[in-house]
Design a protein around this motif. Structure first.
Motif, PDB file in Angstrom:
ATOM      1  N   GLN A  23       0.826  -1.561   0.325  1.00 13.47           N
ATOM      2  CA  GLN A  23      -0.054   0.492   0.141  1.00 13.47           C
ATOM      3  C   GLN A  23       0.945   1.309  -0.450  1.00 13.47           C
ATOM      4  OE1 GLN A  23      -3.270   0.233  -0.352  1.00 13.47           O
ATOM      5  NE2 GLN A  23      -3.078  -1.550  -0.859  1.00 13.47           N
ATOM      6  N   GLU A  24       2.245   1.085  -0.921  1.00  5.99           N
ATOM      7  CA  GLU A  24       3.146   2.350  -0.746  1.00  5.99           C
ATOM      8  C   GLU A  24       3.452   2.573  -2.173  1.00  5.99           C
ATOM      9  OE1 GLU A  24       6.209   2.350   3.478  1.00  5.99           O
ATOM     10  OE2 GLU A  24       5.836   0.835   1.545  1.00  5.99           O
ATOM     11  N   ALA A  25       3.681   3.520  -1.940  1.00  5.50           N
ATOM     12  CA  ALA A  25       4.238   4.370  -3.730  1.00  5.50           C
ATOM     13  C   ALA A  25       5.032   5.025  -3.374  1.00  5.50           C
ATOM     14  CB  ALA A  25       3.070   4.902  -4.430  1.00  5.50           C
ATOM     15  N   LEU A  26       6.243   4.403  -4.476  1.00  3.61           N
ATOM     16  CA  LEU A  26       7.825   4.999  -4.024  1.00  3.61           C
ATOM     17  C   LEU A  26       7.848   6.719  -5.494  1.00  3.61           C
ATOM     18  CD1 LEU A  26      10.757   4.750  -3.952  1.00  3.61           C
ATOM     19  CD2 LEU A  26      11.199   4.069  -6.295  1.00  3.61           C
ATOM     20  N   LEU A  27       8.148   7.809  -4.453  1.00  2.00           N
ATOM     21  CA  LEU A  27       8.291   8.904  -5.229  1.00  2.00           C
ATOM     22  C   LEU A  27       9.503   9.469  -5.235  1.00  2.00           C
ATOM     23  CD1 LEU A  27       4.694  10.607  -3.995  1.00  2.00           C
ATOM     24  CD2 LEU A  27       4.551   9.031  -5.776  1.00  2.00           C
ATOM     25  N   ILE A  28      10.092  10.858  -6.064  1.00  2.00           N
ATOM     26  CA  ILE A  28      10.852  10.925  -6.275  1.00  2.00           C
ATOM     27  C   ILE A  28      10.471  12.868  -6.148  1.00  2.00           C
ATOM     28  CG2 ILE A  28      11.977   9.821  -7.519  1.00  2.00           C
ATOM     29  CD1 ILE A  28      11.599  12.165  -9.747  1.00  2.00           C
ATOM     30  N   ARG A  29      11.448  14.081  -5.735  1.00  2.00           N
ATOM     31  CA  ARG A  29      11.344  14.756  -4.811  1.00  2.00           C
ATOM     32  C   ARG A  29      12.315  15.689  -6.008  1.00  2.00           C
ATOM     33  NH1 ARG A  29       9.916  18.697  -0.750  1.00  2.00           N
ATOM     34  NH2 ARG A  29       9.729  16.890   0.592  1.00  2.00           N
ATOM     35  N   ARG A  30      11.331  16.451  -6.959  1.00  2.00           N
ATOM     36  CA  ARG A  30      12.140  16.922  -8.120  1.00  2.00           C
ATOM     37  C   ARG A  30      13.068  17.973  -7.822  1.00  2.00           C
ATOM     38  NH1 ARG A  30       9.214  16.499 -13.348  1.00  2.00           N
ATOM     39  NH2 ARG A  30      10.851  18.635 -13.488  1.00  2.00           N
ATOM     40  N   GLY A  31      14.447  17.788  -8.763  1.00  2.00           N
ATOM     41  CA  GLY A  31      15.184  18.520  -8.103  1.00  2.00           C
ATOM     42  C   GLY A  31      15.016  20.246  -9.061  1.00  2.00           C
ATOM     43  N   ASP A  32      14.665  20.224  -9.698  1.00  2.00           N
ATOM     44  CA  ASP A  32      13.930  21.700 -10.551  1.00  2.00           C
ATOM     45  C   ASP A  32      13.220  22.537  -9.679  1.00  2.00           C
ATOM     46  OD1 ASP A  32      12.065  20.439 -11.214  1.00  2.00           O
ATOM     47  OD2 ASP A  32      11.675  20.980 -13.523  1.00  2.00           O
ATOM     48  N   ASN A  33      12.152  21.948  -8.962  1.00  5.38           N
ATOM     49  CA  ASN A  33      11.029  22.620  -8.138  1.00  5.38           C
ATOM     50  C   ASN A  33      11.056  22.051  -7.209  1.00  5.38           C
ATOM     51  OD1 ASN A  33       9.371  20.762  -8.747  1.00  5.38           O
ATOM     52  ND2 ASN A  33       8.462  21.138 -10.310  1.00  5.38           N
ATOM     53  N   GLY A  34      11.617  20.799  -6.423  1.00  2.94           N
ATOM     54  CA  GLY A  34      11.435  20.673  -4.205  1.00  2.94           C
ATOM     55  C   GLY A  34       9.859  19.782  -5.030  1.00  2.94           C
ATOM     56  N   LEU A  35       9.367  19.764  -6.028  1.00  4.23           N
ATOM     57  CA  LEU A  35       7.870  19.042  -5.792  1.00  4.23           C
ATOM     58  C   LEU A  35       7.792  17.606  -5.952  1.00  4.23           C
ATOM     59  CD1 LEU A  35       5.505  21.072  -7.695  1.00  4.23           C
ATOM     60  CD2 LEU A  35       5.366  20.997  -5.428  1.00  4.23           C
ATOM     61  N   TRP A  36       7.196  16.611  -4.846  1.00  2.61           N
ATOM     62  CA  TRP A  36       7.433  14.822  -5.153  1.00  2.61           C
ATOM     63  C   TRP A  36       6.957  14.820  -6.266  1.00  2.61           C
ATOM     64  CZ3 TRP A  36      10.036  12.338  -2.207  1.00  2.61           C
ATOM     65  CH2 TRP A  36      10.836  12.299  -0.721  1.00  2.61           C
ATOM     66  N   ASP A  37       6.837  13.916  -6.740  1.00  3.93           N
ATOM     67  CA  ASP A  37       6.191  13.275  -7.976  1.00  3.93           C
ATOM     68  C   ASP A  37       6.660  11.682  -8.675  1.00  3.93           C
ATOM     69  OD1 ASP A  37       5.330  13.590 -10.663  1.00  3.93           O
ATOM     70  OD2 ASP A  37       6.473  14.479 -11.628  1.00  3.93           O
ATOM     71  N   VAL A  38       5.715  10.843  -9.285  1.00  6.89           N
ATOM     72  CA  VAL A  38       6.231   9.384  -9.529  1.00  6.89           C
ATOM     73  C   VAL A  38       7.534  10.233 -10.869  1.00  6.89           C
ATOM     74  CG1 VAL A  38       4.328   8.928  -9.505  1.00  6.89           C
ATOM     75  CG2 VAL A  38       5.045   9.830 -11.867  1.00  6.89           C
ATOM     76  N   PRO A  39       8.448   8.977  -9.903  1.00  4.95           N
ATOM     77  CA  PRO A  39       9.786   9.090 -11.078  1.00  4.95           C
ATOM     78  C   PRO A  39       9.098   8.985 -13.544  1.00  4.95           C
ATOM     79  CG  PRO A  39      10.006   6.843  -9.982  1.00  4.95           C
ATOM     80  CD  PRO A  39       8.322   7.614  -9.445  1.00  4.95           C
ATOM     81  N   GLY A  40       9.704  10.040 -13.535  1.00  2.00           N
ATOM     82  CA  GLY A  40       9.295   9.445 -14.681  1.00  2.00           C
ATOM     83  C   GLY A  40      10.158  10.989 -15.796  1.00  2.00           C
ATOM     84  N   GLY A  41       9.566  10.945 -17.131  1.00  2.66           N
ATOM     85  CA  GLY A  41       9.883  12.188 -17.553  1.00  2.66           C
ATOM     86  C   GLY A  41       9.741  12.049 -19.547  1.00  2.66           C
ATOM     87  N   GLY A  42      10.977  13.308 -19.848  1.00  2.00           N
ATOM     88  CA  GLY A  42      10.167  13.400 -21.309  1.00  2.00           C
ATOM     89  C   GLY A  42      10.686  11.576 -22.121  1.00  2.00           C
ATOM     90  N   ALA A  43      10.022  11.407 -23.001  1.00  3.44           N
ATOM     91  CA  ALA A  43      10.556  10.673 -24.468  1.00  3.44           C
ATOM     92  C   ALA A  43      11.319  11.005 -25.245  1.00  3.44           C
ATOM     93  CB  ALA A  43       9.547   9.787 -24.632  1.00  3.44           C
TER      94      ALA A  43
END
Length: 138
Positions: A23-43
């Motif tokens: 019941q947990e999700a892995l998130l990252i804190r983005r280096g550019d804006n400090g917000l939490w997000d799922v790992p990801g980016g542009g294709a």
């Protein structure tokens, strides 16, 4: 009129992975804006969303996963710290955690497991939409 306004902006395809461990999700804190997000980016040009999602997950956390399950396609706009505005079509997947120790790498400043019932508030509107879809998923 709306078409003219959008004509000058960049449109990109993105991909992300919500790695789930119980019941947990892995998130990252983005280096550019400090917000939490799922790992990801542009294709990259010619790269499919699933390949991009796997690549970004590995680059940002060091993890690999087996099967990816589509969570949804999330169109949204992102304004970068330099003022650049990009219209994104982001494909978000879910995947079960297999093994390994996630570590913040590349443009991730921090990585952390979060209970699905208590995901962080420090997120973008797009990430909030991902969270709503995650909570509604079977």
């Amino acid at each position: 009129m709306k078409k003219k306004l959008l004509a000058g902006r960049k449109r990109c395809v993105g991909a992300g992975v919500a790695v789930l461990r119980g019941q947990e999700a892995l998130l990252i804190r983005r280096g550019d804006n400090g917000l939490w997000d799922v790992p990801g980016g542009g294709a990259q040009r010619g790269e499919g969303p699933e390949t991009a999602a796997r690549q970004e997950l590995q680059e940002e956390t060091g993890l690999t996963v087996a099967a990816l399950n589509p969570l949804g396609l999330f169109p949204h706009q992102h304004t970068y710290p330099d003022g650049n505005v990009v219209d994104w079509d982001t494909h978000v997947f879910t995947a079960k955690f297999v093994d390994g120790t996630p570590e913040a790498q590349d443009d991730a400043a921090e990585v952390r497991w979060w209970p699905l019932a208590a995901l962080p508030d420090e997120v973008s509107a797009a990430t909030q939409a991902y969270f709503e879809a995650l909570r509604a998923a079977p």
